[in-house]
Design an enzyme around this catalytic site. Structure first.
Site, PDB file in Angstrom:
ATOM      1  N   ALA A  11       0.817  -1.212   0.000  1.00  0.00           N
ATOM      2  CA  ALA A  11       0.000   0.000   0.000  1.00  0.00           C
ATOM      3  C   ALA A  11       0.855   1.268   0.000  1.00  0.00           C
ATOM      4  O   ALA A  11       0.328   2.370  -0.140  1.00  0.00           O
ATOM      5  CB  ALA A  11      -0.934   0.001   1.213  1.00  0.00           C
ATOM      6  N   CYS A  12       2.163   1.116   0.131  1.00  0.00           N
ATOM      7  CA  CYS A  12       3.082   2.257   0.232  1.00  0.00           C
ATOM      8  C   CYS A  12       3.791   2.486  -1.096  1.00  0.00           C
ATOM      9  O   CYS A  12       4.460   1.593  -1.619  1.00  0.00           O
ATOM     10  CB  CYS A  12       4.100   1.975   1.335  1.00  0.00           C
ATOM     11  SG  CYS A  12       5.480   3.132   1.386  1.00  0.00           S
TER      12      CYS A  12
END
Length: 141
Positions: A11-12
């Site tokens: 998600a980063c």
């Protein structure tokens, strides 16, 4: 099995860019989704020592547990901060990359280029379009 490991959060954006730079060197790393499979205490302590940073330097500040636990206060020992990171892996900053050339917290993602054993195989741009590596595999800045 790869000789490169990334502690990754898909998600980063920084973590995704770092992973793609590893792949651009021709290597498929071992990927550890550290939120699902956090390191053990011994592994985390070794990672911190190998990076040569303080425990607090690995602590993420812009996540809920940081505020809820009052981690901005300087009253916690390193052991206690590690306890919090193990209980709440979201507190561990990422991505962490381990290669035969070293261990780094890859923020910004270009830090990974310092420890990759193999050169980049071609151009690389971050997700936001920023060019990092040219067509010849050379770092641009």
């Amino acid at each position: 099995m790869s000789n490169i490991t990334i502690y990754h959060n898909p998600a980063c954006g920084t973590s995704r860019n770092t992973l793609e730079m590893i792949r651009n060197s021709g290597t498929e790393p071992t990927i550890i989704h550290y939120l699902e499979t956090p390191p053990t205490r011994d592994e985390l302590v070794k990672l911190i020592a190998d990076m040569g940073i303080s425990v607090r330097a690995l602590l993420r500040k812009n996540v809920e547990p940081y505020e809820e636990l009052g981690l901005a206060e300087d009253k916690f020992t390193d052991d206690r901060l590690i306890d919090f990171m193990l209980q709440h892996p979201i507190l561990i900053n990422r991505p962490i990359v381990v290669t035969p050339l070293g261990t780094r917290l890859c923020r910004p993602s270009e830090v990974v280029l310092e420890i990759l054993p193999d050169a980049q195989k071609g151009a690389f741009s971050k997700e936001d379009g920023e060019k990092v590596v040219d067509e010849a595999g050379k770092r641009l800045k």
